[in-house]
Design a protein around this motif. Structure first.
Motif, PDB file in Angstrom:
ATOM      1  N   GLU A 234       0.825  -1.219   0.000  1.00  0.00           N
ATOM      2  CA  GLU A 234       0.000   0.000   0.000  1.00  0.00           C
ATOM      3  C   GLU A 234       0.855   1.263   0.000  1.00  0.00           C
ATOM      4  N   LEU A 235       2.026   1.189   0.636  1.00  0.00           N
ATOM      5  CA  LEU A 235       2.905   2.366   0.685  1.00  0.00           C
ATOM      6  C   LEU A 235       3.439   2.755  -0.688  1.00  0.00           C
ATOM      7  N   THR A 236       3.533   1.793  -1.596  1.00  0.00           N
ATOM      8  CA  THR A 236       4.098   2.086  -2.921  1.00  0.00           C
ATOM      9  C   THR A 236       3.261   3.088  -3.696  1.00  0.00           C
ATOM     10  N   TYR A 237       1.978   3.284  -3.320  1.00  0.00           N
ATOM     11  CA  TYR A 237       1.143   4.280  -3.982  1.00  0.00           C
ATOM     12  C   TYR A 237       1.504   5.696  -3.558  1.00  0.00           C
ATOM     13  N   TYR A 238       2.165   5.825  -2.419  1.00  0.00           N
ATOM     14  CA  TYR A 238       2.468   7.139  -1.858  1.00  0.00           C
ATOM     15  C   TYR A 238       3.973   7.416  -1.746  1.00  0.00           C
ATOM     16  N   VAL A 239       4.763   6.344  -1.599  1.00  0.00           N
ATOM     17  CA  VAL A 239       6.180   6.495  -1.257  1.00  0.00           C
ATOM     18  C   VAL A 239       7.032   5.760  -2.281  1.00  0.00           C
ATOM     19  N   LYS A 240       8.137   6.387  -2.668  1.00  0.00           N
ATOM     20  CA  LYS A 240       9.060   5.809  -3.638  1.00  0.00           C
ATOM     21  C   LYS A 240      10.408   5.543  -2.952  1.00  0.00           C
ATOM     22  N   ASN A 241      11.109   4.492  -3.405  1.00  0.00           N
ATOM     23  CA  ASN A 241      12.467   4.173  -2.934  1.00  0.00           C
ATOM     24  C   ASN A 241      12.532   3.911  -1.428  1.00  0.00           C
ATOM     25  N   ASN A 242      11.429   3.373  -0.846  1.00  0.00           N
ATOM     26  CA  ASN A 242      11.405   3.061   0.598  1.00  0.00           C
ATOM     27  C   ASN A 242      11.774   4.266   1.455  1.00  0.00           C
ATOM     28  N   ALA A 243      11.299   5.439   1.053  1.00  0.00           N
ATOM     29  CA  ALA A 243      11.634   6.665   1.777  1.00  0.00           C
ATOM     30  C   ALA A 243      11.094   6.658   3.206  1.00  0.00           C
ATOM     31  N   LEU A 244      10.000   5.933   3.452  1.00  0.00           N
ATOM     32  CA  LEU A 244       9.445   5.801   4.800  1.00  0.00           C
ATOM     33  C   LEU A 244       9.221   4.321   5.102  1.00  0.00           C
ATOM     34  N   PRO A 245       9.450   3.895   6.350  1.00  0.00           N
ATOM     35  CA  PRO A 245       9.309   2.480   6.698  1.00  0.00           C
ATOM     36  C   PRO A 245       7.859   2.115   7.023  1.00  0.00           C
ATOM     37  N   VAL A 246       7.565   0.825   6.983  1.00  0.00           N
ATOM     38  CA  VAL A 246       6.283   0.315   7.472  1.00  0.00           C
ATOM     39  C   VAL A 246       6.318   0.324   8.995  1.00  0.00           C
ATOM     40  N   ILE A 247       5.270   0.854   9.659  1.00  0.00           N
ATOM     41  CA  ILE A 247       5.314   0.955  11.128  1.00  0.00           C
ATOM     42  C   ILE A 247       4.286   0.066  11.824  1.00  0.00           C
ATOM     43  N   LYS A 248       3.122  -0.169  11.223  1.00  0.00           N
ATOM     44  CA  LYS A 248       2.115  -1.071  11.791  1.00  0.00           C
ATOM     45  C   LYS A 248       1.756  -0.707  13.232  1.00  0.00           C
ATOM     46  N   LYS A 249       1.211   0.487  13.421  1.00  0.00           N
ATOM     47  CA  LYS A 249       0.808   0.954  14.748  1.00  0.00           C
ATOM     48  C   LYS A 249      -0.650   1.421  14.704  1.00  0.00           C
ATOM     49  N   GLU A 250      -1.302   1.264  15.831  1.00  0.00           N
ATOM     50  CA  GLU A 250      -2.692   1.721  15.930  1.00  0.00           C
ATOM     51  C   GLU A 250      -2.710   3.193  16.334  1.00  0.00           C
ATOM     52  N   TYR A 251      -2.450   4.043  15.368  1.00  0.00           N
ATOM     53  CA  TYR A 251      -2.507   5.481  15.579  1.00  0.00           C
ATOM     54  C   TYR A 251      -3.675   6.045  14.774  1.00  0.00           C
ATOM     55  N   THR A 252      -4.348   7.018  15.351  1.00  0.00           N
ATOM     56  CA  THR A 252      -5.435   7.699  14.649  1.00  0.00           C
ATOM     57  C   THR A 252      -4.968   9.100  14.263  1.00  0.00           C
ATOM     58  N   PHE A 253      -5.023   9.378  12.959  1.00  0.00           N
ATOM     59  CA  PHE A 253      -4.552  10.668  12.465  1.00  0.00           C
ATOM     60  C   PHE A 253      -5.457  11.790  12.951  1.00  0.00           C
ATOM     61  N   SER A 254      -4.836  12.903  13.386  1.00  0.00           N
ATOM     62  CA  SER A 254      -5.591  14.054  13.865  1.00  0.00           C
ATOM     63  C   SER A 254      -5.451  15.246  12.914  1.00  0.00           C
ATOM     64  N   GLU A 255      -4.175  15.703  12.700  1.00  0.00           N
ATOM     65  CA  GLU A 255      -3.987  16.868  11.838  1.00  0.00           C
ATOM     66  C   GLU A 255      -2.518  17.055  11.484  1.00  0.00           C
ATOM     67  N   LEU A 256      -2.268  17.888  10.457  1.00  0.00           N
ATOM     68  CA  LEU A 256      -0.925  18.362  10.135  1.00  0.00           C
ATOM     69  C   LEU A 256      -0.713  19.687  10.839  1.00  0.00           C
ATOM     70  N   ILE A 257       0.435  19.837  11.475  1.00  0.00           N
ATOM     71  CA  ILE A 257       0.725  21.075  12.207  1.00  0.00           C
ATOM     72  C   ILE A 257       1.793  21.866  11.463  1.00  0.00           C
ATOM     73  N   ASN A 258       1.439  23.060  11.062  1.00  0.00           N
ATOM     74  CA  ASN A 258       2.354  24.040  10.472  1.00  0.00           C
ATOM     75  C   ASN A 258       3.242  23.459   9.364  1.00  0.00           C
ATOM     76  N   PRO A 259       2.664  22.951   8.282  1.00  0.00           N
ATOM     77  CA  PRO A 259       3.505  22.484   7.175  1.00  0.00           C
ATOM     78  C   PRO A 259       4.219  23.652   6.495  1.00  0.00           C
ATOM     79  N   ILE A 260       5.481  23.438   6.143  1.00  0.00           N
ATOM     80  CA  ILE A 260       6.306  24.472   5.488  1.00  0.00           C
ATOM     81  C   ILE A 260       6.756  23.917   4.135  1.00  0.00           C
ATOM     82  N   PHE A 261       6.634  24.734   3.086  1.00  0.00           N
ATOM     83  CA  PHE A 261       6.928  24.285   1.732  1.00  0.00           C
ATOM     84  C   PHE A 261       8.025  25.137   1.107  1.00  0.00           C
ATOM     85  N   GLN A 262       8.941  24.464   0.423  1.00  0.00           N
ATOM     86  CA  GLN A 262       9.965  25.163  -0.360  1.00  0.00           C
ATOM     87  C   GLN A 262      10.185  24.410  -1.661  1.00  0.00           C
TER      88      GLN A 262
END
Length: 303
Positions: A234-262
């Protein structure tokens, strides 16, 4: 008619000039040979000096530094075991004798003798080790190492208990077989403190258009909502070259805090804090990421 007779005059032949003797210097004369030898010697010496001068200028000494990697696993394990036995005691004769016997596995004979007075037979307290932190292992000389560690003790006297924390330094010797012995007694030392370093703050530089920033924000919200439980496929749809690992945790997403773009060339770098609720502990989990995204058909995390 007869011509009158004339008596022939005697002609005087010119005298031949005597040839002047010209002295020639023979090629085999000693002086000429000497000059030739001198000339050839000078030429040979000059060529030699020229080549040796070039060599002196082109040859440079290089110092090769070989990396020396030391496995400190045994030293750290030895130190932890020593700390547990050294800083644990009971105010009973039998227990104190057992402690003294254990210390013979760590200390030189001189240090064993020195430490007999550490715990008196009539000591009113008992102690147990609660926590050990090893701060550094330093190679002082060949086969000799210093270890800086902290130990937290629980001190019990009668019915009262308290906790104490202190930092010490010991010196150990390790032989060629890997055996260890402590050669310098635990000595009070200082532990690392909080650094005053403040990292440079990153700000958006307005290089990313508002529409692009909104697209990326929407993409990241979708991704981080599914990320904790996502499989590798499932990660391959969002992530390339294994940039982020599989974590398998029961976390519930709440929000993004102060994203900065360059914007960086054809990519966008994002600094963002992701707020989760940890379902097992019910605590808030704040994870910080530095991501590089690029767009093909859709946005994807490449680093």
């Amino acid at each position: 008619m007869k011509l009158p007779f004339r008596k022939k005059e005697k002609q005087v032949k010119p005298k031949k000039e005597k040839k002047k003797k010209v002295k020639t210097v023979g090629k085999r004369k000693k002086s000429v040979v000497f000059l030739w030898i001198l000339l050839l010697s000078s030429l040979t010496f000059g060529i030699y000096k020229n080549f040796t001068a070039i060599d002196q200028h082109t040859i440079h000494e290089r110092e090769t530094v070989e990396s020396h990697i030391v496995d400190t696993t045994a030293i750290e394990s030895f130190t932890r075991n020593f700390v547990k036995d050294y800083y644990t005691w009971e105010n009973e004769s039998e227990a104190l004798e057992e402690r003294t016997e254990k210390l013979t596995d760590y200390l030189t004979e001189e240090l064993q003798s020195l430490n007999t007075e550490m715990i008196r037979e009539d000591i009113p307290t008992s102690a147990s080790v609660q926590n050990i932190n090893i701060w550094s292992v330093t190679e002082e000389t060949e086969n000799t190492f210093s270890v800086v560690y902290s130990v937290q003790q629980k001190i019990t006297e009668d019915k009262d208990s308290s906790f104490t924390n202190a930092t010490y330094r010991i010196v150990l010797y390790q032989d060629e077989q890997g055996n260890l012995v402590i050669t310098q007694n635990p000595t009070l030392w200082d532990s690392p403190n909080k650094s005053d370093f403040i990292p440079e703050q990153v700000d958006s530089d307005e290089s990313v258009e508002t529409e692009t920033a909104e697209e990326i924000t929407e993409f990241l919200e979708t991704f981080f909502a599914s990320y904790p439980t996502a499989t590798e496929q499932e990660l391959t749809y969002y992530v390339k070259n294994n940039a982020l690992p599989v974590i398998k945790k029961e976390y519930t997403f709440s929000e993004l805090i102060n994203p900065i773009f360059q914007e960086q060339d054809d990519q966008v770098k994002v600094w963002v804090t992701v707020k989760y609720l940890d379902e097992s502990t019910k605590a808030i989990q704040l994870s910080q990421y530095e991501l590089i995204l690029e767009k093909d058909n859709n946005w994807i995390i490449v680093e």
